[in-house]
Design an enzyme around this catalytic site. Structure first.
Site, PDB file in Angstrom:
ATOM      1  N   GLY B 173      -2.319   4.466   2.613  1.00 20.91           N
ATOM      2  CA  GLY B 173      -0.881   4.362   2.476  1.00 20.91           C
ATOM      3  C   GLY B 173      -0.194   5.316   3.433  1.00 20.91           C
ATOM      4  O   GLY B 173       0.974   5.618   3.272  1.00 20.91           O
ATOM      5  N   SER B 205      -8.894  -4.918   7.636  1.00 24.64           N
ATOM      6  CA  SER B 205      -7.941  -5.896   7.123  1.00 24.64           C
ATOM      7  C   SER B 205      -6.655  -5.850   7.945  1.00 24.64           C
ATOM      8  O   SER B 205      -6.434  -4.957   8.745  1.00 24.64           O
ATOM      9  CB  SER B 205      -7.633  -5.598   5.667  1.00 24.64           C
ATOM     10  OG  SER B 205      -7.188  -4.278   5.552  1.00 24.64           O
ATOM     11  N   ARG B 206      -5.823  -6.848   7.736  1.00 27.30           N
ATOM     12  CA  ARG B 206      -4.476  -6.840   8.305  1.00 27.30           C
ATOM     13  C   ARG B 206      -3.559  -6.125   7.316  1.00 27.30           C
ATOM     14  O   ARG B 206      -3.899  -5.925   6.158  1.00 27.30           O
ATOM     15  CB  ARG B 206      -3.982  -8.272   8.508  1.00 27.30           C
ATOM     16  CG  ARG B 206      -4.825  -9.086   9.473  1.00 27.30           C
ATOM     17  CD  ARG B 206      -4.201 -10.464   9.661  1.00 27.30           C
ATOM     18  NE  ARG B 206      -5.134 -11.388  10.275  1.00 27.30           N
ATOM     19  CZ  ARG B 206      -5.356 -11.470  11.592  1.00 27.30           C
ATOM     20  NH1 ARG B 206      -4.718 -10.669  12.419  1.00 27.30           N
ATOM     21  NH2 ARG B 206      -6.222 -12.342  12.070  1.00 27.30           N
ATOM     22  N   ALA B 207      -2.371  -5.771   7.799  1.00 29.87           N
ATOM     23  CA  ALA B 207      -1.417  -5.057   6.943  1.00 29.87           C
ATOM     24  C   ALA B 207      -0.949  -5.929   5.796  1.00 29.87           C
ATOM     25  O   ALA B 207      -0.748  -7.130   5.971  1.00 29.87           O
ATOM     26  CB  ALA B 207      -0.220  -4.621   7.768  1.00 29.87           C
ATOM     27  N   THR B 209       1.219  -4.129   3.025  1.00 31.02           N
ATOM     28  CA  THR B 209       2.516  -3.491   2.790  1.00 31.02           C
ATOM     29  C   THR B 209       2.870  -2.493   3.893  1.00 31.02           C
ATOM     30  O   THR B 209       3.993  -2.036   3.973  1.00 31.02           O
ATOM     31  CB  THR B 209       2.505  -2.722   1.460  1.00 31.02           C
ATOM     32  OG1 THR B 209       1.426  -1.782   1.507  1.00 31.02           O
ATOM     33  CG2 THR B 209       2.297  -3.653   0.290  1.00 31.02           C
ATOM     34  N   THR B 214      -5.618  -2.107  10.806  1.00 31.11           N
ATOM     35  CA  THR B 214      -6.470  -1.948  11.989  1.00 31.11           C
ATOM     36  C   THR B 214      -6.636  -3.279  12.727  1.00 31.11           C
ATOM     37  O   THR B 214      -6.567  -3.328  13.959  1.00 31.11           O
ATOM     38  CB  THR B 214      -7.835  -1.353  11.592  1.00 31.11           C
ATOM     39  OG1 THR B 214      -7.604  -0.026  11.109  1.00 31.11           O
ATOM     40  CG2 THR B 214      -8.786  -1.287  12.776  1.00 31.11           C
ATOM     41  N   ASP B 267      -2.935  -2.341  -9.251  1.00 32.07           N
ATOM     42  CA  ASP B 267      -4.118  -1.985  -8.488  1.00 32.07           C
ATOM     43  C   ASP B 267      -5.046  -1.201  -9.408  1.00 32.07           C
ATOM     44  O   ASP B 267      -5.176   0.005  -9.294  1.00 32.07           O
ATOM     45  CB  ASP B 267      -3.694  -1.139  -7.274  1.00 32.07           C
ATOM     46  CG  ASP B 267      -4.813  -1.038  -6.247  1.00 32.07           C
ATOM     47  OD1 ASP B 267      -5.882  -1.617  -6.483  1.00 32.07           O
ATOM     48  OD2 ASP B 267      -4.604  -0.373  -5.221  1.00 32.07           O
ATOM     49  N   SER B 275     -13.709  -3.298  -5.030  1.00 30.39           N
ATOM     50  CA  SER B 275     -13.230  -3.972  -3.833  1.00 30.39           C
ATOM     51  C   SER B 275     -13.788  -3.312  -2.575  1.00 30.39           C
ATOM     52  O   SER B 275     -14.329  -3.969  -1.684  1.00 30.39           O
ATOM     53  CB  SER B 275     -11.696  -3.926  -3.847  1.00 30.39           C
ATOM     54  OG  SER B 275     -11.178  -4.242  -2.595  1.00 30.39           O
ATOM     55  N   LYS B 299      -1.407   7.036  -1.393  1.00 29.26           N
ATOM     56  CA  LYS B 299      -1.854   6.294  -2.560  1.00 29.26           C
ATOM     57  C   LYS B 299      -2.222   7.238  -3.701  1.00 29.26           C
ATOM     58  O   LYS B 299      -1.909   6.985  -4.859  1.00 29.26           O
ATOM     59  CB  LYS B 299      -3.059   5.436  -2.181  1.00 29.26           C
ATOM     60  CG  LYS B 299      -3.295   4.338  -3.178  1.00 29.26           C
ATOM     61  CD  LYS B 299      -3.886   3.139  -2.487  1.00 29.26           C
ATOM     62  CE  LYS B 299      -3.830   1.916  -3.324  1.00 29.26           C
ATOM     63  NZ  LYS B 299      -4.227   0.744  -2.566  1.00 29.26           N
TER      64      LYS B 299
END
Lengths: 505, 505
Positions: B173, B205-207, B209, B214, B267, B275, B299
């Site tokens: 985050g 992963s893609r963004a 929020t 990356t 979450d 995950s 986070k």
């Protein structure tokens, strides 16, 4: 953005808008995100999640396909122009999260959630989160009161402008317990007899898990689906009715919540209370009788649980200013002989006609509930009320009132043999030993009757010859299963042999 | 029942089968009930809830319309014949209810739920109930272990048959914290330099929020979407990669659960742990570095929470036989100068090139993480590892490794000015007073960058001139916002003026 409606007659059980992939890109929308939809020249709008269609198949670029629910709600025609815009995430999502965290919600918060549910602004998954929060954290009395009021306010109401509006509800899970038509007939006749300024506008549901609901049973001989105006006409004529409440939009939030609860067979207590009381408030009931059945296999497993629920109902009803009387009855076995629409209607008519072969357990229950109601409404002793109700039932006045209601609901008591014909295929189940019946399972009976075709097949179901406590001989008949096809009978028979709903010891 | 496929190219985000109303009646199916679908000559089947189409619009009576997901999964063509049958309610629904009641689940129960999620046998509402149960009741270590294993088993795995498989993950985050490409480049170069039998196959992963993930950042100069075989080729060539993990089907249950969690921004900790670790197990990682950032706006809100999470991760990793090292880093403000895809890539390249204007905070973090990893993998002291990593970065070996990876991923470092061009529209935000910067909010920066167009618009984002602790004069530049359209810049500017992400005291 303006798009042309393509009406697909798609019944999705939820509002769904399908847009072209180019439109989705243009509006920067992804699958499951929400759009606001309105006719370009109107104010009313509806929010719906989107699906996306690829090029050259379902949709042209300038089209939007809408599920039936939206088309009807917004009164749209094919090729009409609608304006769609991305919708913000509704505020209610934050309140749902708050409830999930165990915090109490205010009236405004609960009202926002309920109203977003009714307006389809929340997805099923979001409603499931709300149900989880209520199920796991419960609701305090203030919250249940708010939930009930919100459910009423977000739906239609039936206002009869009468001094006394009587209603009843049974929390059961007890098969064959079809007291409602008898109670309505007795009390309806009493209203006439005593010249009361009162009505008994009873709305009922269809079966969900049981073999038949009151609406299914009445439907064997009359219509049960009417508009609000039609119901007012029926009640004006007869002071009572026996209709299906499902399509009237009374507390519609309730139906949507129940739909999501059913996925996991959840039934949070707060929701149960709000669900029942909201429907009573929506018809402006002044005197409500609530019958809670308890016992093995009933919704309330024992009298302690039933009493606790009674107290909660009474407290919330007080908060709401609703006059409520609660009775507790034994629900450990099926009531009457018939289980299934036609079979239950036969029982009802036998009781109303005072046929010698009528099921006395059903008659006694109905008389007990009618007497409680009359004593409550007139504020007289139970003995006196009971005497009046008994006299009305024995004198055929109840039967006449029933016939009057059925006629007003476009039905009749002629050709009953045809209308209440039982399934052509039947088989008897016998006792495997001599002894006394110690248990008859409501749930197992419901399962067998449903396998046989109830409630969709009118003539399918079970005729019970015996009740708990009665002696049986070896090979004596316990019950008969009726079905309209050979296959269904064979399924039902197989399951009956396996799960054995009647215990003999 | 045999029906002809009508492929609609309908992207519904879930499998949906639309059947004709006559078919629905025939099979006694209602909206939302499930059917099993298979090609008449194949075994593989998929379960999907149904929608119903009215006569004469979308479908003929003998047709069935299927969403893209089903068509692809079953490799169907238009007009192909499929066999559909009503599906039973999956067993996992009972297990979900059990979890909602607070009971612990066995491995088999968790595996059944996860596998039904992957096979689309559960609706979003049912998954929401599962998430609620896990969120409100938590999971014990055995359950988290089972959840992780189930997620791995129900997905694809990447097996490289190497002795050492290195991986890293940041729980952040923290905006601009793009250490991964630098760490992969340093460690990748170290593998070559030291002749290790090791690889670093990093999937990102893609963004969701944040302003950029990356994968979004790498995508500015190379491809990130590859098949499993292509990734193996890249890793064989370079011992490392920087690819998008999203379409590889590694632990796919995770993605589906996250989709439902996102509705309410939930979450649950158990899900977070499972995950992350499942993705590491799916690439058969032997050495995993987990970086947990803490601080206001990160986070983990503080070091106590971060330490607790660290212990839980370590315990579950031990259960799974996974070698894990956890670092805790300050995450109270953005890292580096750039926020947004092109801006972050500029930072990365500056660090790798050892440009005098490079952001030293980003470099120090990347060096710290790379050193921890190397000391972990080689079992050497942190000092020694740190010396090696520093030397590799300073000697341009890391830069060369980065270029090698980018080339293997069909990208190049030529025409960088064009590829990393910033938005044509920009505006500077100045300090309103003299003083010291006491706070820079990650969340507010993310909001502004996203309003400006990140991550969809490569060149959109924020360039930060200052960090916490630095002095500023009145009217000195704090940051510049870049956007690709005038409108987006004006939105972003407006929000920046209102929420003020930088505090000066």
């Amino acid at each position: 953005m303006l798009l042309k409606v393509k009406a697909l007659q798609l019944i999705a059980g939820r509002p769904i808008a399908i847009i072209h992939e180019d439109t989705a890109k243009w509006l920067n929308l992804h699958v499951g995100e929400r759009v606001r939809i309105k006719r370009y020249d109107k104010k009313q709008e509806i929010v719906a999640p989107i699906d996306i269609a690829g090029s050259g198949t379902l949709l042209d670029r300038e089209e939007i396909a809408l599920s039936q629910e939206i088309v009807q709600e917004l009164k749209l025609r094919n090729k009409e122009i609608v304006d769609i815009n991305p919708a913000l995430r509704p505020l209610s999502v934050d309140y749902i999260k708050k409830k999930l965290h165990g915090e109490a919600l205010t009236f405004t918060e609960i009202f926002t959630i309920v109203s977003d549910i009714v307006n389809n602004k929340l997805t099923e998954a979001e409603v499931a989160y709300f149900v989880s929060g209520v199920y796991l954290n419960g609701m305090n009395f203030e919250e249940i009161t708010s939930l009930t009021k919100s459910m009423v306010k977000t739906g239609h109401q039936l206002n009869f402008h009468k001094k006394i509006v009587i209603d009843k509800h049974s929390i059961g899970g007890v098969e064959g317990n079809r007291t409602t038509p008898i109670v309505v007939s007795i009390i309806g006749a009493a209203i006439d007899e005593l010249g009361l300024n009162a009505i008994f506008p009873k709305t009922s549901s269809r079966a969900i898990t049981s073999a038949a609901g009151t609406a299914d049973v009445i439907e064997t001989i009359a219509k049960v689906e009417f508009s609000i105006d039609e119901i007012k006409n029926i009640v004006n004529k007869t002071n009572a009715c026996l209709v299906w409440g499902g399509s009237l939009g009374l507390a519609p939030a309730d139906d949507k919540i129940i739909q999501v609860e059913r996925l996991l067979f959840l039934d949070p207590e707060a929701q149960l209370i709000a669900s029942i009381l909201s429907k009573k408030l929506a018809v402006n009931a002044t005197h409500v009788l609530l019958d809670i059945s308890y016992g093995k296999g009933a919704k309330m497993p024992n009298i302690v649980a039933a009493k606790k629920l009674k107290e909660k109902f009474e407290k919330v009803a007080t908060n709401l200013g609703l006059a409520l009387r609660v009775t507790l009855t034994d629900g450990s076995q099926p009531v009457g002989n018939g289980i299934g629409p036609a079979l239950e209607m036969q029982d009802i008519i036998k009781v109303l006609r005072q046929d010698p072969s009528r099921p006395l357990d059903l008659e006694n229950r109905a008389l007990y509930l009618a007497s409680e109601l009359l004593s409550f409404v007139l504020n007289i002793s139970k003995e006196e009320a009971s005497k009046t109700c008994k006299a009305i039932l024995e004198s055929a006045k109840a039967f006449n009132k029933f016939e009057q209601i059925i006629t007003a609901q476009k039905g009749s008591l002629s050709k009953l043999e045809e209308k209440l014909a039982l399934g052509k295929f039947k088989c008897d189940i016998f006792s495997e030993r001599p002894g006394t019946i110690t248990e008859i399972s409501n749930k197992k009976m419901s399962k067998i009757a449903r396998m046989a075709g109830s409630p969709a097949d009118n003539g399918a179901g079970i005729f019970l010859y015996k009740h708990v406590g009665e002696p049986v001989k070896k090979d004596e008949k316990l019950f008969t299963i009726f079905a309209e096809t050979k296959e269904k009978l064979s399924y039902a028979k197989k399951i009956a042999d396996r799960i054995k709903p009647v215990l003999v010891k």
